[in-house]
Write a protein that holds these residues in place. Sequence first.
Motif, PDB file in Angstrom:
ATOM      1  N   GLU B  42       0.839  -1.209   0.000  1.00 35.21           N
ATOM      2  CA  GLU B  42       0.000   0.000   0.000  1.00 35.21           C
ATOM      3  C   GLU B  42       0.878   1.266   0.000  1.00 35.21           C
ATOM      4  O   GLU B  42       0.560   2.243  -0.676  1.00 35.21           O
ATOM      5  CB  GLU B  42      -0.910  -0.020   1.236  1.00 35.21           C
ATOM      6  CG  GLU B  42      -2.078   0.951   1.122  1.00 35.21           C
ATOM      7  CD  GLU B  42      -3.059   0.831   2.281  1.00 35.21           C
ATOM      8  OE1 GLU B  42      -2.670   0.288   3.345  1.00 35.21           O
ATOM      9  OE2 GLU B  42      -4.204   1.282   2.137  1.00 35.21           O
ATOM     10  N   THR B  56      -5.034  -0.390 -10.410  1.00 33.42           N
ATOM     11  CA  THR B  56      -6.181  -1.279 -10.243  1.00 33.42           C
ATOM     12  C   THR B  56      -5.736  -2.441  -9.372  1.00 33.42           C
ATOM     13  O   THR B  56      -4.776  -3.130  -9.720  1.00 33.42           O
ATOM     14  CB  THR B  56      -6.660  -1.804 -11.618  1.00 33.42           C
ATOM     15  OG1 THR B  56      -6.949  -0.668 -12.451  1.00 33.42           O
ATOM     16  CG2 THR B  56      -7.895  -2.676 -11.480  1.00 33.42           C
ATOM     17  N   VAL B  57      -6.404  -2.621  -8.241  1.00 36.58           N
ATOM     18  CA  VAL B  57      -5.994  -3.673  -7.310  1.00 36.58           C
ATOM     19  C   VAL B  57      -7.001  -4.818  -7.336  1.00 36.58           C
ATOM     20  O   VAL B  57      -8.206  -4.586  -7.197  1.00 36.58           O
ATOM     21  CB  VAL B  57      -5.877  -3.104  -5.875  1.00 36.58           C
ATOM     22  CG1 VAL B  57      -5.633  -4.225  -4.863  1.00 36.58           C
ATOM     23  CG2 VAL B  57      -4.750  -2.078  -5.798  1.00 36.58           C
ATOM     24  N   ARG B  59      -8.547  -7.771  -5.385  1.00 30.41           N
ATOM     25  CA  ARG B  59      -8.654  -8.192  -3.986  1.00 30.41           C
ATOM     26  C   ARG B  59      -9.717  -9.274  -3.863  1.00 30.41           C
ATOM     27  O   ARG B  59     -10.627  -9.368  -4.693  1.00 30.41           O
ATOM     28  CB  ARG B  59      -8.992  -6.998  -3.083  1.00 30.41           C
ATOM     29  CG  ARG B  59     -10.268  -6.276  -3.485  1.00 30.41           C
ATOM     30  CD  ARG B  59     -10.504  -5.021  -2.670  1.00 30.41           C
ATOM     31  NE  ARG B  59     -10.918  -5.311  -1.300  1.00 30.41           N
ATOM     32  CZ  ARG B  59     -12.145  -5.678  -0.928  1.00 30.41           C
ATOM     33  NH1 ARG B  59     -13.106  -5.836  -1.838  1.00 30.41           N
ATOM     34  NH2 ARG B  59     -12.440  -5.902   0.327  1.00 30.41           N
ATOM     35  N   SER B  63     -11.499 -10.182   1.734  1.00 32.64           N
ATOM     36  CA  SER B  63     -10.163  -9.694   2.104  1.00 32.64           C
ATOM     37  C   SER B  63     -10.139  -9.158   3.533  1.00 32.64           C
ATOM     38  O   SER B  63     -11.073  -8.555   4.023  1.00 32.64           O
ATOM     39  CB  SER B  63      -9.738  -8.610   1.133  1.00 32.64           C
ATOM     40  OG  SER B  63      -8.498  -8.111   1.531  1.00 32.64           O
ATOM     41  N   ILE B  66      -6.974  -5.785   2.724  1.00 36.34           N
ATOM     42  CA  ILE B  66      -7.052  -4.985   1.498  1.00 36.34           C
ATOM     43  C   ILE B  66      -8.475  -4.445   1.335  1.00 36.34           C
ATOM     44  O   ILE B  66      -9.355  -5.120   0.810  1.00 36.34           O
ATOM     45  CB  ILE B  66      -6.624  -5.826   0.273  1.00 36.34           C
ATOM     46  CG1 ILE B  66      -5.265  -6.501   0.553  1.00 36.34           C
ATOM     47  CG2 ILE B  66      -6.562  -4.976  -0.985  1.00 36.34           C
ATOM     48  CD1 ILE B  66      -4.875  -7.586  -0.420  1.00 36.34           C
ATOM     49  N   LYS B  67      -8.677  -3.221   1.801  1.00 36.75           N
ATOM     50  CA  LYS B  67     -10.001  -2.602   1.727  1.00 36.75           C
ATOM     51  C   LYS B  67     -10.151  -1.898   0.379  1.00 36.75           C
ATOM     52  O   LYS B  67      -9.177  -1.670  -0.322  1.00 36.75           O
ATOM     53  CB  LYS B  67     -10.173  -1.575   2.861  1.00 36.75           C
ATOM     54  CG  LYS B  67      -9.857  -2.111   4.257  1.00 36.75           C
ATOM     55  CD  LYS B  67     -10.839  -3.161   4.680  1.00 36.75           C
ATOM     56  CE  LYS B  67     -10.465  -3.787   6.020  1.00 36.75           C
ATOM     57  NZ  LYS B  67     -10.976  -5.150   6.186  1.00 36.75           N
ATOM     58  N   GLU B  68     -11.378  -1.489   0.071  1.00 39.37           N
ATOM     59  CA  GLU B  68     -11.559  -0.647  -1.122  1.00 39.37           C
ATOM     60  C   GLU B  68     -11.078   0.764  -0.785  1.00 39.37           C
ATOM     61  O   GLU B  68     -11.418   1.290   0.275  1.00 39.37           O
ATOM     62  CB  GLU B  68     -13.030  -0.640  -1.521  1.00 39.37           C
ATOM     63  CG  GLU B  68     -13.512  -2.038  -1.908  1.00 39.37           C
ATOM     64  CD  GLU B  68     -14.722  -2.020  -2.830  1.00 39.37           C
ATOM     65  OE1 GLU B  68     -15.287  -0.937  -3.012  1.00 39.37           O
ATOM     66  OE2 GLU B  68     -15.067  -3.087  -3.357  1.00 39.37           O
ATOM     67  N   TYR B  73      -6.977   3.643  -5.529  1.00 42.21           N
ATOM     68  CA  TYR B  73      -7.014   2.676  -6.632  1.00 42.21           C
ATOM     69  C   TYR B  73      -8.440   2.224  -6.923  1.00 42.21           C
ATOM     70  O   TYR B  73      -9.333   2.347  -6.098  1.00 42.21           O
ATOM     71  CB  TYR B  73      -6.144   1.451  -6.323  1.00 42.21           C
ATOM     72  CG  TYR B  73      -6.388   0.822  -4.967  1.00 42.21           C
ATOM     73  CD1 TYR B  73      -7.494  -0.004  -4.736  1.00 42.21           C
ATOM     74  CD2 TYR B  73      -5.515   1.062  -3.915  1.00 42.21           C
ATOM     75  CE1 TYR B  73      -7.707  -0.577  -3.487  1.00 42.21           C
ATOM     76  CE2 TYR B  73      -5.726   0.494  -2.658  1.00 42.21           C
ATOM     77  CZ  TYR B  73      -6.825  -0.319  -2.454  1.00 42.21           C
ATOM     78  OH  TYR B  73      -7.039  -0.879  -1.222  1.00 42.21           O
ATOM     79  N   THR B  74      -8.596   1.674  -8.152  1.00 46.39           N
ATOM     80  CA  THR B  74      -9.842   1.009  -8.519  1.00 46.39           C
ATOM     81  C   THR B  74      -9.740  -0.427  -8.014  1.00 46.39           C
ATOM     82  O   THR B  74      -8.701  -1.060  -8.193  1.00 46.39           O
ATOM     83  CB  THR B  74      -9.962   0.974 -10.063  1.00 46.39           C
ATOM     84  OG1 THR B  74      -9.800   2.305 -10.533  1.00 46.39           O
ATOM     85  CG2 THR B  74     -11.296   0.405 -10.511  1.00 46.39           C
ATOM     86  N   SER B  75     -10.801  -0.916  -7.379  1.00 45.51           N
ATOM     87  CA  SER B  75     -10.745  -2.295  -6.885  1.00 45.51           C
ATOM     88  C   SER B  75     -11.450  -3.227  -7.860  1.00 45.51           C
ATOM     89  O   SER B  75     -12.497  -2.890  -8.406  1.00 45.51           O
ATOM     90  CB  SER B  75     -11.442  -2.407  -5.536  1.00 45.51           C
ATOM     91  OG  SER B  75     -10.791  -1.605  -4.598  1.00 45.51           O
ATOM     92  N   THR B  77     -12.941  -6.874  -7.263  1.00 51.26           N
ATOM     93  CA  THR B  77     -13.146  -7.807  -6.166  1.00 51.26           C
ATOM     94  C   THR B  77     -13.490  -9.189  -6.716  1.00 51.26           C
ATOM     95  O   THR B  77     -14.423  -9.328  -7.496  1.00 51.26           O
ATOM     96  CB  THR B  77     -14.247  -7.287  -5.238  1.00 51.26           C
ATOM     97  OG1 THR B  77     -13.848  -5.985  -4.782  1.00 51.26           O
ATOM     98  CG2 THR B  77     -14.438  -8.197  -4.033  1.00 51.26           C
TER      99      THR B  77
END
Lengths: 529, 529
Positions: B42, B56-57, B59, B63, B66-68, B73-75, B77
Amino acid sequence: MTLRRLCGIFLLQSLCQSFFTPCDGGNILVLPLEGSHWINMEVMLEGLHGRGHNLTVMRASTSWYIKERPDLYTSITVEVNEDIEVVFSSLISEHVRLQREGGSTISFLKLTMYFLSIQSRAHSLFADGLSRTIEDKNMVKRLIDSKFDLVLTDPAIGSGLLLAKYLKLPVVLNVRWITTGEGHFAIAPSPLSYIPALGSGLTDKMTLFQRIKNFFFLCLAMFPGKFISEPIYEAVCEKYIEGGCDVTSLLQEADIWLFRSDFVFDFPRPTMPNVVYIGGFQCKPANPLQQELEEFVQSAGEHGVIIMTLGTFVDSLPKEVAEEIASVFAKMPQKVIWRHKGERPSTLGNNTLIVDWMPQKDLLGHPQTKVFVAHGGTNGIQEAIYYGVPVLGIPLFFDQFDNLVRLQARGAGKILQLADINGHNFEVALKEVLLQDSYRENMQRLSRLHRDQPITPMDKAIFWVEYVMRHKGAAHLRTEAYKMSWFSYYSVDVVLFLLTVVTVLLLSVMVLLRSLCCRNRRKLKDKQN
Amino acid sequence: MTLRRLCGIFLLQSLCQSFFTPCDGGNILVLPLEGSHWINMEVMLEGLHGRGHNLTVMRASTSWYIKERPDLYTSITVEVNEDIEVVFSSLISEHVRLQREGGSTISFLKLTMYFLSIQSRAHSLFADGLSRTIEDKNMVKRLIDSKFDLVLTDPAIGSGLLLAKYLKLPVVLNVRWITTGEGHFAIAPSPLSYIPALGSGLTDKMTLFQRIKNFFFLCLAMFPGKFISEPIYEAVCEKYIEGGCDVTSLLQEADIWLFRSDFVFDFPRPTMPNVVYIGGFQCKPANPLQQELEEFVQSAGEHGVIIMTLGTFVDSLPKEVAEEIASVFAKMPQKVIWRHKGERPSTLGNNTLIVDWMPQKDLLGHPQTKVFVAHGGTNGIQEAIYYGVPVLGIPLFFDQFDNLVRLQARGAGKILQLADINGHNFEVALKEVLLQDSYRENMQRLSRLHRDQPITPMDKAIFWVEYVMRHKGAAHLRTEAYKMSWFSYYSVDVVLFLLTVVTVLLLSVMVLLRSLCCRNRRKLKDKQN
């Protein structure tokens, strides 16, 4: 995006340069080598001088390239018996003559013997100078009293390493070659399966037979070091250093290796934490040419300019080769600038300017320059990469063939052997490098990669020299490997131990099984009886 | 001189940071790992975001860490079957409990089995998530349409490597551990004679029997990778990637390894041109503490403060250990800040502040902090080095023992095993680290060495991520080794060829000699007859 980013990097690099604040200055003892090695060492000294360090250079009384420069450093002149220019230049002219004789085994052997004789004379001369220095009590007192922070030396000769050991000082190397070949071989694991040996002309992609050839070339490359230069220095070690020493151990004990290469130029390979890659550190943006030369260069118009030089040691080519080359140049629409000190070729064209000396970097950095005809010395090749000019190479000796092989493997240069050159193949090769876009494109790709570093190679070099001063060495970056015997390093003792255990276990099981078997057989017999 | 120079370096570092010009931004796909690995990833993402890159992560839906974070970043999921927090934290509590049971072989085997079960569940979970991603055609279209410049991933799990291969994208690793142990073992020559294997507790100086132990620990360290995690990923490879693949080859094909270590922290060893050392990149000058905490810290007066935490995964120690530790703390003249979420120990003294969370970096950077009692996670140890605070270590799992061994070998820390801890030895060890000046001096020496770099580790990381974007990879920094079969790499074929040649030659000579001998004997006989 790309342009802005690259701008960012260049801005960063130049700012890094200006924001290294000047300091009170360390005290550096420098033991350089002659010729092209001195040319780049001098650039490094200018950088260190600019940071406020006091420099003391040890030079031979008959030095060829290393002049006294009180504006840059204090000189300590050591008396030597032979004239260095005579030793080097006469021997090298002979070397070029023999090389022109061509590719037969006898020529190869003659060449090798000649090369060994150059090496032997040079190392003896420097080792003798070192002995005189240590024998001179006033000199030793002066060296000790100067309280040097470190020794900066080029270990292609061993005297700097030995003097540092004698004075118990940290060592920074400005290095590419050592007495036994390519520097990495002394400290980093070097699998011969993809690391070409000196002089082999191989790349990092090898067939089985090339790998066998590589093995033999490694033996050949190590021979002069092991049997000629190292014994010369070991004799000095034995005489003046308690417990003796050898050049390989001294190299392994060096604090920082400023390595005159990088992995844009060289094939990637394992490296070590104390090796810092400074390839091309001597390169700077080109300066404008003098008016007369600029006019000549501009007069070439859209065809551009070819430049040719064979480096520090070689003033001229054999007459018939020079004639052939001149006649090819005369046919070209380009203008040609040729550093050539020998007899003026009769076939010379009006488009060719013969010069005694040329501003090589400024010409390479000139947008009109299209091809660099060169011998393939490390300095020139790295400058060609920096400025992105493709190379037609005529290797003569030392590492030149290997350097050019690296360019050729990337499609950024082409090699012609001196023994094979004639007007026809020179013309074909020159036109190929000039007219096939791929050569220029590949070289410019190398140039972009080389220039894209977080700080300039010169700043890196200065940083690590000062790092060794600040921390009185860099022992924490040296592996334990150099303190180990070969059988421990290669885990021979571990393998032998494990094999012994396995053998004893197997034998025990066999004995046990046999005794069980015998007992059963005996029981069976008893029953039958 | 030294001070001015160091000022120069720090000035340079901060200027380098500010003069990296912002740019239009690349497009980076990030596949991180949970827990402490995410904490440092992070920090890296914040650095990249600051340079204008779009992140772009990927996750997991369950998780843990690793939160939104739409600001960063764009998540994306990905649905997974298990709750990651439950998998990790329950398994790890059990691991700690078993470890406390002590040093018998059965405990060791139980612990090893438990550790393998954690690994197996975690890798299956991530591999399953990856399969779902690839099966989801809309998701694949979205990933392709996003035109990512590269994949940034932590290869302690293999999914990032596999997804990059599937999407044919360059790879940058944020790495220290891989599925088969320490990352270097996948790409760099690693002589076992001075490179300790994971979990061995050995240093780079080993006796013969330690080297034998090291060999067995390497086998042990590689076992889970070779037989548990790699087959899990290979099954995914086989299903979705043409021609299949394996994790080791994918690692060897990665463009840049941002390695979360350096040679101040780790023992020096061979390395590779595409490995960039960014150890401690997450460290920054400490911020002031909140008023209440600052008052508590200042109230310690000249005795200073001890801080204790056992990291991301472990909230509390077994009850009896916590009681013993609390009673020792109560006796000390120092103030203590202890991150402890379990039952409040009955022996707790007035000088000890129990907290749920602490500003670890700011406390480590506070001049009042004298000792750091810690589990030895990489992040915490590197922060302790950055701020120069000696460590009393209680290793729990993963690399923690190895990390602490490195500090102990430099005299900058001391290790207590959880199985052995009692009030007496904890008190003795704590007082030793507190009162013997050498611990602080050695740690501050490491701190000076670590901070003395030409650019900050974070700037290095960002530079090389952008380098891969600019040049669409960094293939020229990868050796040829990874394309070779093991028998070519180790020159087995060359040795066999040469042995064959030598054998044939020897046999020919023998046959020749024998035939000559026979002929002579026959002649002799003929004469005698």
